[in-house]
Scaffold this motif. Structure first.
Motif, PDB file in Angstrom:
ATOM      1  N   GLU A  50      28.206  15.947 -39.464  1.00  0.00           N
ATOM      2  CA  GLU A  50      29.484  15.226 -39.551  1.00  0.00           C
ATOM      3  C   GLU A  50      29.384  14.048 -40.516  1.00  0.00           C
ATOM      4  OE1 GLU A  50      32.344  15.971 -38.280  1.00  0.00           O
ATOM      5  OE2 GLU A  50      31.732  17.680 -37.066  1.00  0.00           O
ATOM      6  N   HIS A  51      28.278  13.337 -40.486  1.00  0.00           N
ATOM      7  CA  HIS A  51      28.114  12.148 -41.323  1.00  0.00           C
ATOM      8  C   HIS A  51      28.116  12.504 -42.805  1.00  0.00           C
ATOM      9  CE1 HIS A  51      26.616   8.362 -42.893  1.00  0.00           C
ATOM     10  NE2 HIS A  51      25.538   8.966 -43.361  1.00  0.00           N
ATOM     11  N   PHE A  52      27.370  13.534 -43.200  1.00  0.00           N
ATOM     12  CA  PHE A  52      27.289  13.882 -44.616  1.00  0.00           C
ATOM     13  C   PHE A  52      28.558  14.580 -45.094  1.00  0.00           C
ATOM     14  CE2 PHE A  52      22.745  13.231 -43.821  1.00  0.00           C
ATOM     15  CZ  PHE A  52      22.424  12.462 -44.933  1.00  0.00           C
ATOM     16  N   CYS A  53      29.253  15.254 -44.209  1.00  0.00           N
ATOM     17  CA  CYS A  53      30.565  15.791 -44.582  1.00  0.00           C
ATOM     18  C   CYS A  53      31.538  14.650 -44.880  1.00  0.00           C
ATOM     19  CB  CYS A  53      31.096  16.692 -43.475  1.00  0.00           C
ATOM     20  SG  CYS A  53      32.687  17.468 -43.853  1.00  0.00           S
ATOM     21  N   ALA A  54      31.476  13.595 -44.056  1.00  0.00           N
ATOM     22  CA  ALA A  54      32.312  12.426 -44.309  1.00  0.00           C
ATOM     23  C   ALA A  54      31.904  11.735 -45.610  1.00  0.00           C
ATOM     24  CB  ALA A  54      32.211  11.457 -43.135  1.00  0.00           C
ATOM     25  N   LEU A  55      30.604  11.662 -45.885  1.00  0.00           N
ATOM     26  CA  LEU A  55      30.148  11.061 -47.141  1.00  0.00           C
ATOM     27  C   LEU A  55      30.649  11.857 -48.346  1.00  0.00           C
ATOM     28  CD1 LEU A  55      26.439   9.935 -46.583  1.00  0.00           C
ATOM     29  CD2 LEU A  55      28.480   8.511 -46.775  1.00  0.00           C
ATOM     30  N   ALA A  56      30.723  13.174 -48.217  1.00  0.00           N
ATOM     31  CA  ALA A  56      31.232  13.990 -49.317  1.00  0.00           C
ATOM     32  C   ALA A  56      32.675  13.607 -49.643  1.00  0.00           C
ATOM     33  CB  ALA A  56      31.130  15.475 -48.950  1.00  0.00           C
ATOM     34  N   HIS A  57      33.513  13.417 -48.634  1.00  0.00           N
ATOM     35  CA  HIS A  57      34.905  13.018 -48.871  1.00  0.00           C
ATOM     36  C   HIS A  57      34.980  11.585 -49.405  1.00  0.00           C
ATOM     37  CE1 HIS A  57      36.902  16.587 -47.301  1.00  0.00           C
ATOM     38  NE2 HIS A  57      36.028  16.590 -46.299  1.00  0.00           N
ATOM     39  N   TYR A  58      34.101  10.726 -48.965  1.00  0.00           N
ATOM     40  CA  TYR A  58      34.104   9.349 -49.464  1.00  0.00           C
ATOM     41  C   TYR A  58      33.783   9.321 -50.955  1.00  0.00           C
ATOM     42  CZ  TYR A  58      32.454   4.612 -50.371  1.00  0.00           C
ATOM     43  OH  TYR A  58      32.253   3.365 -50.924  1.00  0.00           O
ATOM     44  N   HIS A  59      32.754  10.030 -51.382  1.00  0.00           N
ATOM     45  CA  HIS A  59      32.393  10.024 -52.802  1.00  0.00           C
ATOM     46  C   HIS A  59      33.437  10.768 -53.635  1.00  0.00           C
ATOM     47  CE1 HIS A  59      28.536   8.037 -52.442  1.00  0.00           C
ATOM     48  NE2 HIS A  59      28.222   8.823 -51.432  1.00  0.00           N
ATOM     49  N   ALA A  60      34.118  11.757 -53.066  1.00  0.00           N
ATOM     50  CA  ALA A  60      35.208  12.400 -53.790  1.00  0.00           C
ATOM     51  C   ALA A  60      36.353  11.420 -54.026  1.00  0.00           C
ATOM     52  CB  ALA A  60      35.703  13.616 -53.016  1.00  0.00           C
ATOM     53  N   ALA A  61      36.629  10.592 -53.029  1.00  0.00           N
ATOM     54  CA  ALA A  61      37.657   9.563 -53.203  1.00  0.00           C
ATOM     55  C   ALA A  61      37.245   8.544 -54.251  1.00  0.00           C
ATOM     56  CB  ALA A  61      37.929   8.875 -51.864  1.00  0.00           C
ATOM     57  N   MET A  62      35.964   8.166 -54.250  1.00  0.00           N
ATOM     58  CA  MET A  62      35.489   7.226 -55.268  1.00  0.00           C
ATOM     59  C   MET A  62      35.584   7.834 -56.662  1.00  0.00           C
ATOM     60  SD  MET A  62      34.658   4.479 -53.667  1.00  0.00           S
ATOM     61  CE  MET A  62      33.667   3.624 -54.884  1.00  0.00           C
ATOM     62  N   ALA A  63      35.360   9.136 -56.790  1.00  0.00           N
ATOM     63  CA  ALA A  63      35.486   9.792 -58.091  1.00  0.00           C
ATOM     64  C   ALA A  63      36.918   9.789 -58.577  1.00  0.00           C
ATOM     65  CB  ALA A  63      34.959  11.222 -58.004  1.00  0.00           C
ATOM     66  N   LEU A  64      37.862   9.864 -57.666  1.00  0.00           N
ATOM     67  CA  LEU A  64      39.272   9.841 -58.050  1.00  0.00           C
ATOM     68  C   LEU A  64      39.757   8.436 -58.392  1.00  0.00           C
ATOM     69  CD1 LEU A  64      40.658  12.284 -55.339  1.00  0.00           C
ATOM     70  CD2 LEU A  64      40.516  12.732 -57.796  1.00  0.00           C
ATOM     71  N   CYS A  65      39.116   7.442 -57.830  1.00  0.00           N
ATOM     72  CA  CYS A  65      39.591   6.060 -58.002  1.00  0.00           C
ATOM     73  C   CYS A  65      38.904   5.345 -59.147  1.00  0.00           C
ATOM     74  CB  CYS A  65      39.387   5.264 -56.713  1.00  0.00           C
ATOM     75  SG  CYS A  65      40.293   5.905 -55.301  1.00  0.00           S
ATOM     76  N   GLU A  66      37.597   5.533 -59.297  1.00  0.00           N
ATOM     77  CA  GLU A  66      36.815   4.744 -60.240  1.00  0.00           C
ATOM     78  C   GLU A  66      36.698   5.473 -61.575  1.00  0.00           C
ATOM     79  OE1 GLU A  66      36.061   1.840 -59.403  1.00  0.00           O
ATOM     80  OE2 GLU A  66      36.443   1.989 -57.254  1.00  0.00           O
ATOM     81  N   GLY A  67      36.141   4.767 -62.559  1.00  0.00           N
ATOM     82  CA  GLY A  67      35.838   5.363 -63.851  1.00  0.00           C
ATOM     83  C   GLY A  67      36.914   5.117 -64.887  1.00  0.00           C
ATOM     84  N   SER A  68      36.537   5.421 -66.111  1.00  0.00           N
ATOM     85  CA  SER A  68      37.456   5.230 -67.235  1.00  0.00           C
ATOM     86  C   SER A  68      38.389   6.428 -67.360  1.00  0.00           C
ATOM     87  CB  SER A  68      36.651   5.037 -68.524  1.00  0.00           C
ATOM     88  OG  SER A  68      35.872   6.183 -68.802  1.00  0.00           O
ATOM     89  N   SER A  69      39.375   6.288 -68.251  1.00  0.00           N
ATOM     90  CA  SER A  69      40.326   7.379 -68.456  1.00  0.00           C
ATOM     91  C   SER A  69      39.660   8.613 -69.056  1.00  0.00           C
ATOM     92  CB  SER A  69      41.460   6.907 -69.375  1.00  0.00           C
ATOM     93  OG  SER A  69      40.918   6.453 -70.621  1.00  0.00           O
ATOM     94  N   ALA A  70      38.656   8.382 -69.925  1.00  0.00           N
ATOM     95  CA  ALA A  70      37.938   9.521 -70.511  1.00  0.00           C
ATOM     96  C   ALA A  70      37.176  10.291 -69.443  1.00  0.00           C
ATOM     97  CB  ALA A  70      36.994   9.032 -71.599  1.00  0.00           C
TER      98      ALA A  70
END
Length: 613
Positions: free
Chosen positions: A356-376
């Motif tokens: 359960e913990h690592f499944c939740a971590l997968a969704h957390y890092h997916a959210a960070m990928a959608l939020c962070e980073g440059s436009s490129a």
């Protein structure tokens, strides 16, 4: 008469009291430093006393277990043996930690990690090798068994040392050395026609129930099990807050998985639950999952340097999903009978919590990928495929990433919501298990992850978000570094046979002149070795030339003045090629496999072989 000196200055009294306090503190520190060795010795003595007490309890329970035929009594005693076994494992681990001079501090902050599952070593009783080996050497090989007391003592000392190996590479080398000696003994002394009268006694590592067999394969299998278990303990002790620690831990768990796979493939009849096929398969899956977790930790350490890299966050999401999938398989294997009947419940719950913990971590890092980073980076992220699991409502290759920033924000919120729900479920499972409730570190890790998800969710939340129309898809598990199950090549380790002097009657310096009546004077060395390797259970008759007279007669019959003597005539005919043929790793099905080993012989690698240069 006692004179008291008084002072009108109130500060003088405070200074005097302060000086007295400082003096008492210094005395206390000095006393503590002087008493520290004695305190450690006292603690060590108490642990030895508790271990002795548990051993006496186990002996009594074992005697009752063997004596009674009542089913209810046997089940009750087996439960008591499992408790005693657990206490012994904990006490011995505490004693090993106390004896170690290296203290590894647990890192604080976000680098705190979930503890691993180490496996306890199988325990055994003392074994008398001297009597049966001396009898076999005298009766079958026609030599004086008393002349091999040094070799037998070396074997007994080696086995005694393997009962308490150190939790490091030195302990692994010790177990591997004893395993190599067992391979030599199996080829030299054990066969369907003859074997020493030995009884090997081992305790189950999970239940503590005793088991005993006369087959040497039981001894070899138990040592191989301890090799895998020792690898798990080495992996669990690594500091995974650094890249080097994660690498060492990954290597240790991969080798542990290989040892359990090797044992499962060669052990057909398990005398104890921990060595059954179901248990070994589960342990192999557990070690692969823990190795995958260490790999994820390594990627997490690398990505922590660039937290705004959305591509790295997406990779972490898929790596975490892979770890969750591995622990999901482990949890299902642990929950299946008969493994669930004797496996500690805390192991099953911990595997569920990690899934359960690592499944939740997968969704957390997916959210960070959608939020962070440059436009490129986000454009590159949009071109990536097979990131999310396909569902019935989307195309077969999986849902596409939204292009509009507002849609990305909503999708990130949906992933964070699933992350929060997963981490709350992990905390709930942690609370339900009494044993896991005492593992404060586990609760700290999951709580920190939950707080990070809640904080990020609060950043993305807006007042006009009245509807939650977006549902986050599952993350597709994927890893860039799959664990390798590394089977140890124990049979090819360099080791010196303790009984190399005992070669079916042959001595160093003897010359073989005839094999089964066929002169071999002009044969090549490889041809002689091939002939010896190709013999079956009927044995072989050799004629040799001994350049120096033997100090003792080789047989009980009349002595012959000639230098030529036949092994068959001397009354101790034996299959000389017993150690030349490649036996199975444990040798349980020797008779069935002998008929299949008549292929091209392997080159001889034994330095002590009397037929080799």
């Amino acid at each position: 008469m006692i004179l008291e000196e008084r002072s009108d200055d109130p500060g003088a009294g405070e200074d005097s009291a302060r000086l007295q306090d400082d003096s008492s503190i210094r005395k206390g520190c000095d006393s503590l430093n002087r008493n520290q060795p004695s305190q450690l010795q006292s603690h060590r003595a108490r642990l030895h006393q508790q271990i002795s007490k548990e051993l006496r309890m186990r002996t009594g329970a074992e005697n009752l277990y063997r004596a009674t035929s009542n089913t209810w009594v046997r089940e009750t005693v087996a439960l008591e043996l499992s408790y005693v076994n657990s206490n012994l494992q904990l006490l011995k681990e505490e004693l090993a930690e106390l004896s170690s001079s290296v203290d590894v501090d647990q890192p604080e902050g976000e680098s705190v990690t979930i503890p691993m599952i180490p496996l306890g070593l199988k325990e055994t009783k003392e074994l008398d090798w001297a009597t049966p080996l001396k009898e076999l050497i005298s009766e079958h090989f026609g030599e004086d068994g008393a002349s091999y007391e040094t070799e037998i003592q070396e074997l007994e000392d080696l086995r005694q040392a393997t009962r308490t190996p150190s939790r490091d590479e030195v302990g692994l080398d010790l177990l591997a050395a004893y395993y190599s000696q067992l391979c030599f003994l199996d080829a030299r002394f054990f066969s369907p026609a003859r074997s020493p009268r030995l009884l090997f006694h081992w305790y189950d590592s999970l239940t503590g129930v005793p088991a005993q067999q006369r087959a040497l394969a039981f001894e070899k299998g138990s040592v191989l099990f301890n090799i895998g278990a020792l690898h798990t303990q080495i992996g669990a002790r690594q500091d995974c807050s650094c890249t080097e620690g994660t690498s060492h831990a990954t290597e240790a768990f991969q080798r542990a998985a290989g040892a359990f796979r090797l044992l499962r493939e060669n052990f057909s009849h398990a005398p104890s639950p921990d060595m059954s096929a179901a248990s070994l398969s589960m342990l192999e899956q557990l070690m692969v999952a823990q190795a995958q977790e260490c790999i994820f930790r390594g990627f997490l350490l690398t990505a922590s340097d660039t937290p705004d890299n959305c591509l790295a966050q997406l990779q972490l999401a898929q790596e975490a999903a892979q770890v969750a999938a591995e622990y999901g398989l482990v949890h299902r294997a642990m929950a299946q009978p008969p493994v669930q009947d004797y496996l500690p419940a805390s192991w099953t719950n911990l595997a569920h919590v990690k899934a359960e913990h690592f499944c939740a971590l997968a969704h957390y890092h997916a959210a960070m990928a959608l939020c962070e980073g440059s436009s490129a980076d986000k454009e590159e992220l949009s071109r990536r495929e097979h990131v999310f699991q396909p569902s019935t409502t989307c195309e077969p290759q999986g849902p596409t990433l939204p292009q509009h920033p507002e849609e990305r924000r909503k999708l990130a919120k949906a992933h964070l919501k699933r992350a929060i729900l997963g981490q709350e479920e992990a905390l709930r499972l942690h609370t339900l298990c009494r044993v896991l409730r005492t593992v404060d570190l586990l609760q700290v890790v999951v709580t920190q992850a939950l707080r990070r998800s809640l904080a990020k969710y609060s950043e993305l939340e807006r007042e006009d978000d009245f509807f939650e129309a977006v549902e986050a898809p599952d993350i597709l598990p994927k890893t860039h570094q799959a664990p390798e199950v590394r089977v140890p090549s124990l049979s090819q380790m360099k080791a010196t046979d303790f009984f190399h002097r005992l070669s079916a009657g042959l001595k160093e310096g003897d010359y073989i002149v005839s094999v089964n009546g066929r002169p071999c004077k002009r044969w090549k060395h490889v041809e002689v070795v091939a002939q010896l390797r190709g013999v079956g259970e009927e044995g072989v008759s050799l004629q040799v030339v001994s350049m120096l007279p033997s100090p003792e007669p080789r047989s009980t019959g009349p002595r012959r003045p000639a230098l030529l003597w036949s092994q068959r005539e001397c009354g101790f005919e034996t299959p000389l090629a017993a150690r030349a043929r490649p036996w199975p790793i444990l040798g349980w099905s020797r008779k069935t496999k002998q008929s299949k080993t008549g292929s091209h012989p392997d080159p001889c690698t034994n330095r002590n072989c009397v037929t080799c240069p």
